[in-house]
Design an enzyme around this catalytic site. Structure first.
Site, PDB file in Angstrom:
ATOM      1  N   LYS A 180       0.843  -0.986  -0.250  1.00  0.00           N
ATOM      2  CA  LYS A 180      -0.174  -0.349  -0.266  1.00  0.00           C
ATOM      3  C   LYS A 180       1.298   1.305  -0.111  1.00  0.00           C
ATOM      4  O   LYS A 180       1.947   1.272   0.094  1.00  0.00           O
ATOM      5  CB  LYS A 180      -1.104  -0.084   1.040  1.00  0.00           C
ATOM      6  N   TYR A 214      17.654  28.958   9.402  1.00  0.00           N
ATOM      7  CA  TYR A 214      16.661  30.133   9.464  1.00  0.00           C
ATOM      8  C   TYR A 214      16.634  29.630  11.716  1.00  0.00           C
ATOM      9  O   TYR A 214      17.030  28.978  12.267  1.00  0.00           O
ATOM     10  CB  TYR A 214      15.440  29.253   9.110  1.00  0.00           C
TER      11      TYR A 214
HETATM   12  C1  PLP Z   1      -0.696  -1.852   6.575  1.00  0.00           C
HETATM   13  C2  PLP Z   1      -1.013  -2.853   6.989  1.00  0.00           C
HETATM   14  C3  PLP Z   1       0.060  -4.221   7.581  1.00  0.00           C
HETATM   15  C4  PLP Z   1       1.282  -3.952   7.413  1.00  0.00           C
HETATM   16  O1  PLP Z   1       1.844  -3.722   8.259  1.00  0.00           O
HETATM   17  P1  PLP Z   1       3.282  -3.178   8.460  1.00  0.00           P
HETATM   18  O2  PLP Z   1       3.290  -2.672  10.256  1.00  0.00           O
HETATM   19  O3  PLP Z   1       3.470  -2.330   7.497  1.00  0.00           O
HETATM   20  O4  PLP Z   1       3.383  -4.654   8.975  1.00  0.00           O
HETATM   21  C5  PLP Z   1      -1.355  -5.241   8.023  1.00  0.00           C
HETATM   22  N1  PLP Z   1      -2.742  -5.375   7.595  1.00  0.00           N
HETATM   23  C6  PLP Z   1      -3.164  -4.776   7.608  1.00  0.00           C
HETATM   24  C7  PLP Z   1      -5.174  -4.809   7.927  1.00  0.00           C
HETATM   25  C8  PLP Z   1      -2.788  -2.969   6.679  1.00  0.00           C
HETATM   26  O5  PLP Z   1      -3.430  -2.067   6.896  1.00  0.00           O
END
Ligand code: PLP
Length: 376
Positions: free
Chosen positions: A35, A263
């Site tokens: 994702k 800054y």
């Molecule tokens: C993003 C996600 C994961 C992966 O999580 P990590 O902490 O990056 O391993 C697993 N299950 C769901 C439902 C997610 O949304």
């Protein structure tokens, strides 16, 4: 010459990290979670390295389309399921498996006209309180789905809130097990932290505290970040950085005691020193809140950010290089995170920690203006 900033994606590291997940859960199939454009790495850039996974999990429909366009014929799971009825047409057309976490999604399925029944992952809210049916609602949701001609196999899933922390996963696992005990179907529970910290080792004695599941869902570990930093580092988990963000010095300054840098004059030299100016700023995705002291590698030597991060530049202390006998000047290599050409590694988690955030956020925030290469 282009501005010298460059991100490099490391295929061998991604493959190695995927293998780490497999050895942590040798009996499970692996959803490679890609994702958010593969956590900022780019789906197209990681695909070859991760295609030995059993499936890809993501949540944007256009990302699912991109994975199919790459030629992937295996499972793809939509982690949040569909958002509106016409998404189901795409699921039918692309053969996407999808999470079902609420009644509205069951209503959409019931109204969906399809000749191909869908594989769904029914999500339980076992304590996270974001998505899913409560334990009380779960079995009736399962029965409703099971009665639909539009539904093929039903798998069971939940998500842990504290797999990386002290509270752990036992309370959610027990709830999940007590409700789903006799239901048929594959199970998917573990994210990265649960996979590394709480998975039952092959042939180990049954352990109430360990997850056994059919599908693990690792995301962050694939990219080489420790899910439970700073309790453990990526080195502790034998992970390798999936991405290096590198740039170069574009200027140096010799400053006197009492001179300030950047800054707001937040850094004031307490002795004469040399400062390097790096072509990387918050418009590249480097966190603006990273304070003086945030680690950075210059010429492969560990140093620190001094003064405020600005849009296009950061300023670094060159004192450690002089001490190490390493010459630094315009063109010197700077590693913001990842691996320097002398082999030194600066974990993205260390930089994130200094900035009060997580490796997750930094990798996802890599800016579009940063050119990315694969390899090396
Ligand atoms: C993003 C996600 C994961 C992966 O999580 P990590 O902490 O990056 O391993 C697993 N299950 C769901 C439902 C997610 O949304």
């Amino acid at each position: 010459m282009p501005r010298p900033i460059l991100a490099t994606i490391h295929p061998a590291a991604l493959q190695h990290n995927l293998q780490r997940c497999r050895s942590a859960a040798p009996d499970a199939k692996v959803w490679a979670v890609v994702k958010a454009n593969a956590y900022g790495h780019g789906i197209e850039r990681v695909y070859e390295s991760l295609r030995s996974a059993d499936g890809f999990a993501l949540l944007d429909l256009d990302e699912a389309q991109r994975v199919r366009d790459l030629g992937w014929r295996g499972p793809i799971l939509l982690l949040e399921g569909v958002f509106e009825p016409r998404d189901l047409e795409l699921c039918s057309r692309l053969g996407l498996w999808h999470t079902v976490h609420c009644d509205a999604q069951i209503d959409m399925l019931a109204a969906h006209k399809t000749t191909v029944p869908h594989r769904v992952f029914l999500k339980m809210n076992s304590g996270m309180n974001r998505l899913g049916f409560t334990p009380q609602q779960y079995r009736s949701a399962w029965s409703r789905l099971n009665a639909l001609a539009q539904v093929d196999e039903i798998s069971l899933m939940t998500h842990f809130s504290d797999a990386d922390g002290e509270r752990g996963i036992a309370h959610q696992m027990q709830l999940f097990a007590s409700v789903t005990g006799d239901l048929p179907g594959e199970r998917s529970l573990s994210n990265s932290a649960a996979t590394l910290r709480h998975t039952r080792a092959a042939n180990a004695a049954p352990d109430e505290q360990a997850v056994a599941c059919d599908w693990i869902r690792p995301g962050i570990v694939l990219y080489g970040s420790a899910p439970d930093h700073p309790l453990h580092t990526s080195a502790d988990w034998e992970l390798r950085p999936g991405m290096t963000l590198a740039s170069k010095l574009i200027a140096t300054q010799a400053i006197d005691t009492g001179a300030s840098v950047g800054y707001g004059s937040t850094f004031v030299a307490d002795r004469p020193m040399h400062i390097g100016v790096v072509a990387c700023g918050y418009a590249d995705g480097y966190p603006r809140v990273a304070p003086t002291g945030t680690p950075v590698l210059v010429g492969g030597v560990r140093s620190r950010v001094v003064g405020r991060v600005s849009m296009d530049m950061i300023t670094v202390d060159l004192t450690p290089l002089a001490r190490a006998g390493v010459a630094a000047g315009i063109g010197s290599e700077v590693t913001l995170w990842g691996q320097a050409s002398n082999g030194a590694v600066l974990g993205i988690d260390e930089v994130a920690h200094a900035a009060g955030t997580l490796g997750y956020e930094l990798m996802c925030a890599l800016a579009l203006r940063v050119p990315v290469q694969v390899g090396g």
